[in-house]
Scaffold this motif. Structure first.
Motif, PDB file in Angstrom:
ATOM      1  N   GLN A 104       5.424  36.533 -13.611  1.00 35.79           N
ATOM      2  CA  GLN A 104       6.588  35.649 -13.556  1.00 35.79           C
ATOM      3  C   GLN A 104       7.361  35.827 -12.251  1.00 35.79           C
ATOM      4  O   GLN A 104       7.865  34.859 -11.677  1.00 35.79           O
ATOM      5  CB  GLN A 104       7.508  35.926 -14.746  1.00 35.79           C
ATOM      6  CG  GLN A 104       6.955  35.400 -16.076  1.00 35.79           C
ATOM      7  CD  GLN A 104       7.923  35.613 -17.218  1.00 35.79           C
ATOM      8  OE1 GLN A 104       8.337  36.740 -17.474  1.00 35.79           O
ATOM      9  NE2 GLN A 104       8.285  34.543 -17.896  1.00 35.79           N
ATOM     10  N   LEU A 105       7.430  37.052 -11.767  1.00 33.25           N
ATOM     11  CA  LEU A 105       8.096  37.303 -10.492  1.00 33.25           C
ATOM     12  C   LEU A 105       7.342  36.603  -9.356  1.00 33.25           C
ATOM     13  O   LEU A 105       7.953  36.000  -8.465  1.00 33.25           O
ATOM     14  CB  LEU A 105       8.183  38.815 -10.224  1.00 33.25           C
ATOM     15  CG  LEU A 105       8.858  39.222  -8.914  1.00 33.25           C
ATOM     16  CD1 LEU A 105      10.311  38.765  -8.882  1.00 33.25           C
ATOM     17  CD2 LEU A 105       8.775  40.741  -8.717  1.00 33.25           C
ATOM     18  N   VAL A 106       6.014  36.689  -9.392  1.00 41.44           N
ATOM     19  CA  VAL A 106       5.201  36.018  -8.381  1.00 41.44           C
ATOM     20  C   VAL A 106       5.439  34.514  -8.427  1.00 41.44           C
ATOM     21  O   VAL A 106       5.604  33.860  -7.390  1.00 41.44           O
ATOM     22  CB  VAL A 106       3.703  36.333  -8.594  1.00 41.44           C
ATOM     23  CG1 VAL A 106       2.835  35.427  -7.730  1.00 41.44           C
ATOM     24  CG2 VAL A 106       3.417  37.795  -8.268  1.00 41.44           C
ATOM     25  N   GLU A 107       5.478  33.968  -9.635  1.00 40.46           N
ATOM     26  CA  GLU A 107       5.701  32.529  -9.788  1.00 40.46           C
ATOM     27  C   GLU A 107       7.047  32.119  -9.203  1.00 40.46           C
ATOM     28  O   GLU A 107       7.152  31.117  -8.485  1.00 40.46           O
ATOM     29  CB  GLU A 107       5.628  32.158 -11.265  1.00 40.46           C
ATOM     30  CG  GLU A 107       5.755  30.667 -11.530  1.00 40.46           C
ATOM     31  CD  GLU A 107       5.680  30.331 -13.006  1.00 40.46           C
ATOM     32  OE1 GLU A 107       5.990  29.174 -13.351  1.00 40.46           O
ATOM     33  OE2 GLU A 107       5.333  31.225 -13.804  1.00 40.46           O
ATOM     34  N   GLN A 108       8.090  32.897  -9.480  1.00 39.32           N
ATOM     35  CA  GLN A 108       9.413  32.577  -8.945  1.00 39.32           C
ATOM     36  C   GLN A 108       9.460  32.731  -7.421  1.00 39.32           C
ATOM     37  O   GLN A 108      10.108  31.937  -6.723  1.00 39.32           O
ATOM     38  CB  GLN A 108      10.475  33.475  -9.597  1.00 39.32           C
ATOM     39  CG  GLN A 108      10.657  33.265 -11.094  1.00 39.32           C
ATOM     40  CD  GLN A 108      11.068  31.845 -11.440  1.00 39.32           C
ATOM     41  OE1 GLN A 108      11.861  31.224 -10.717  1.00 39.32           O
ATOM     42  NE2 GLN A 108      10.523  31.310 -12.513  1.00 39.32           N
ATOM     43  N   PHE A 109       8.774  33.754  -6.924  1.00 40.10           N
ATOM     44  CA  PHE A 109       8.715  33.978  -5.478  1.00 40.10           C
ATOM     45  C   PHE A 109       8.047  32.786  -4.775  1.00 40.10           C
ATOM     46  O   PHE A 109       8.530  32.297  -3.751  1.00 40.10           O
ATOM     47  CB  PHE A 109       7.951  35.270  -5.198  1.00 40.10           C
ATOM     48  CG  PHE A 109       7.649  35.504  -3.742  1.00 40.10           C
ATOM     49  CD1 PHE A 109       8.643  35.831  -2.840  1.00 40.10           C
ATOM     50  CD2 PHE A 109       6.344  35.397  -3.265  1.00 40.10           C
ATOM     51  CE1 PHE A 109       8.371  36.042  -1.494  1.00 40.10           C
ATOM     52  CE2 PHE A 109       6.049  35.606  -1.927  1.00 40.10           C
ATOM     53  CZ  PHE A 109       7.068  35.934  -1.041  1.00 40.10           C
ATOM     54  N   LEU A 110       6.935  32.307  -5.348  1.00 44.26           N
ATOM     55  CA  LEU A 110       6.232  31.165  -4.760  1.00 44.26           C
ATOM     56  C   LEU A 110       7.095  29.908  -4.817  1.00 44.26           C
ATOM     57  O   LEU A 110       7.112  29.114  -3.870  1.00 44.26           O
ATOM     58  CB  LEU A 110       4.907  30.939  -5.482  1.00 44.26           C
ATOM     59  CG  LEU A 110       3.825  31.999  -5.244  1.00 44.26           C
ATOM     60  CD1 LEU A 110       2.606  31.725  -6.125  1.00 44.26           C
ATOM     61  CD2 LEU A 110       3.412  32.048  -3.783  1.00 44.26           C
ATOM     62  N   LYS A 111       7.822  29.722  -5.919  1.00 48.25           N
ATOM     63  CA  LYS A 111       8.708  28.565  -6.030  1.00 48.25           C
ATOM     64  C   LYS A 111       9.814  28.634  -4.983  1.00 48.25           C
ATOM     65  O   LYS A 111      10.190  27.622  -4.383  1.00 48.25           O
ATOM     66  CB  LYS A 111       9.321  28.500  -7.428  1.00 48.25           C
ATOM     67  CG  LYS A 111       8.359  28.010  -8.512  1.00 48.25           C
ATOM     68  CD  LYS A 111       9.062  27.934  -9.859  1.00 48.25           C
ATOM     69  CE  LYS A 111       8.121  27.436 -10.939  1.00 48.25           C
ATOM     70  NZ  LYS A 111       8.779  27.395 -12.266  1.00 48.25           N
TER      71      LYS A 111
END
Length: 468
Positions: A104-111
């Protein structure tokens, strides 16, 4: 299913229900230690437990086991190479660990990074009259590019449908037009007529579903007439599969549905003309000789290049390519991507990239090794492709098609032979757009970057007027 690992997805699901591993284990009828092993990817998921998860939590099992790790890893790897991040980039092991333990952190970082890039691009287009629809509105073309990318540029259901359709057609490759015409009439009651240019004006194909009629313009050459019939066959025989693919992606806005339906029907048509197995086999044995592929499958250069981006079937993958088509002004009219390459959505592509100079050598394949600001290196080929000529006023309506792959794939592509044989092959340092390119001392710079100030010294003249 014996190799299915779903650790991050399972952990995310458990946390969404505020459960401990022991509580989830009780609900699924397994041990807590087994849940722990599953979450740490030390055990693969069994069909029985998958069905229990589906029943107990009401999740779609296809979403649960969907493997987007390769796409996420490529996106994450490209993102951390952005020059806005100072210092050494994390290595591949660190990136994989982030995906495993903090998805989830990776997803938010990419967003967050996508928002940053979108803001820069938005600033570039502020004041552009074509941007009146609002800075937050994404074009259908951009949405469809993302839709295809999220599916790794490969749609297994359409591939299977195309293979079945090709088997029903039978015959030889050079008889496809007649066979498609016969199949449309026999199976779907659709007649095909080639109509004079004067009657079609500026239209190349009209499908009157209610009248059971397809009209093709005389301006279409035999290759494109065949493709258009395969496209119509896709619309009428794969409507259910196409609608299901569109419906599966809930983020696809209504405005993009019609365009997406067109592109998926085009995908089906290409798969009929260039069946996956034979096409991949010839591509591999000829080192991706596009001229051989166009001759064998009676297809155009552009069709073959776009088809090459779709060879991503699990267990039978070709070289991952990106595809780009531009006009003389640098406007991008089509793009597909199976690589980490960042494709420009709008015009103004980098003049250092020889995709522009290909217009000066019509019909000639121009190779180049390029490097993006994030240090990612790609091998590209560019060549002109002609549009149908309807009158003397529409002559020389050429576009340029570019096909590219990561440098790691050089050995598999014959056009790159001289580059991988040379120890110090020239690498052209390109950017996506001058407004967001961070490169300094570039002789082709036309604008100062929006997100950084270049050094200016009144006593020194640099390579451009924007820095010294």
């Amino acid at each position: 299913m014996s190799k299915t690992l779903i650790g991050p997805q399972l952990r995310q699901l458990r946390r969404a229900y505020n459960q401990t591993q022991a509580e989830m284990a009780r609900q699924l009828g397994v041990s807590a230690s087994y849940i722990n092993l599953l979450e740490n990817n030390q055990r693969s998921l069994s069909v029985k437990v998958l069905m229990e998860l589906t029943d107990a939590y009401g999740v779609d099992w296809r979403k649960l086991v969907n493997d987007n790790e390769a796409i996420l890893l490529a996106d994450l790897r490209a993102t951390v190479r952005d020059p806005i991040f100072a210092g050494a980039a994390p290595d591949l092991q660190e990136l994989r660990a982030a995906l495993d333990h903090a998805p989830q952190l990776v997803e938010q970082f990419l967003k967050l990074h996508q928002s940053h890039r979108f803001l820069l691009d938005t600033l570039h287009h502020v004041g552009d009259p074509e941007s009146r629809s609002g800075v937050l509105a994404a074009s259908p073309e951009s949405v469809i590019h993302d839709f295809f990318r999220q599916n790794e540029n490969h749609f297994a259901t359409l591939e299977r449908a195309a293979e079945a359709a090709r088997d029903r057609l039978g015959g030889r490759q050079d008889d496809l037009y007649a066979m498609l015409k016969s199949q449309l009439q026999r199976a779907h009651g659709i007649d095909v007529d080639v109509v004079a240019i004067d009657e079609m004006t500026d239209t190349l194909r009209i499908f009157e579903a209610e009248n059971g009629r397809v009209m093709l313009s005389e301006a279409l050459d035999p290759i494109n007439r065949t493709f258009q019939l395969a496209h119509v066959l896709g619309l009428v025989s794969c409507a259910t599969q196409i609608d299901a693919l569109i419906a599966t992606d809930g983020s696809l806005p209504e405005i993009a549905h019609a365009r997406c339906r067109v592109e998926l029907a085009n995908y089906f048509a290409a798969a009929v003309l260039m069946p996956y197995g034979p096409f991949l086999n010839l591509a591999e044995t000829t080192d991706y000789d596009i001229d051989r592929l166009t001759a064998t499958f009676t297809a155009s250069f552009e069709m073959v290049c776009q088809r090459l981006t779709t060879l991503q079937r699990r267990g039978a993958q070709g070289v991952p390519f990106f595809f780009l088509r531009i006009d003389r002004a640098g406007n991008v009219s089509k793009r597909f991507n199976a690589t980490p390459f960042t494709l420009a959505e709008q015009g103004g592509s980098c003049p250092v990239w020889n995709i522009h100079s290909a217009f000066a050598s019509p019909g000639t394949i121009v190779p180049q090794l390029v490097e993006l600001p994030d240090a990612g290196q790609f091998f590209t080929i560019s060549r002109t492709t002609d549009r149908p000529a309807i009158s003397r006023h529409t002559q020389d309506r050429r576009l340029v098609v570019a096909l590219g792959c990561e440098r790691a794939q050089l050995q598999r592509v014959g056009y790159a032979r001289r580059f991988h044989m040379a120890e110090n092959a020239d690498v052209a340092e390109i950017g996506i757009n001058c407004h967001i390119c961070p490169r300094q001392a570039c002789a082709q710079r036309a604008h100062e970057p929006l997100h950084r100030k270049l050094p200016i010294d009144a006593n020194r003249r640099g390579s451009t007027r924007y820095e010294s």
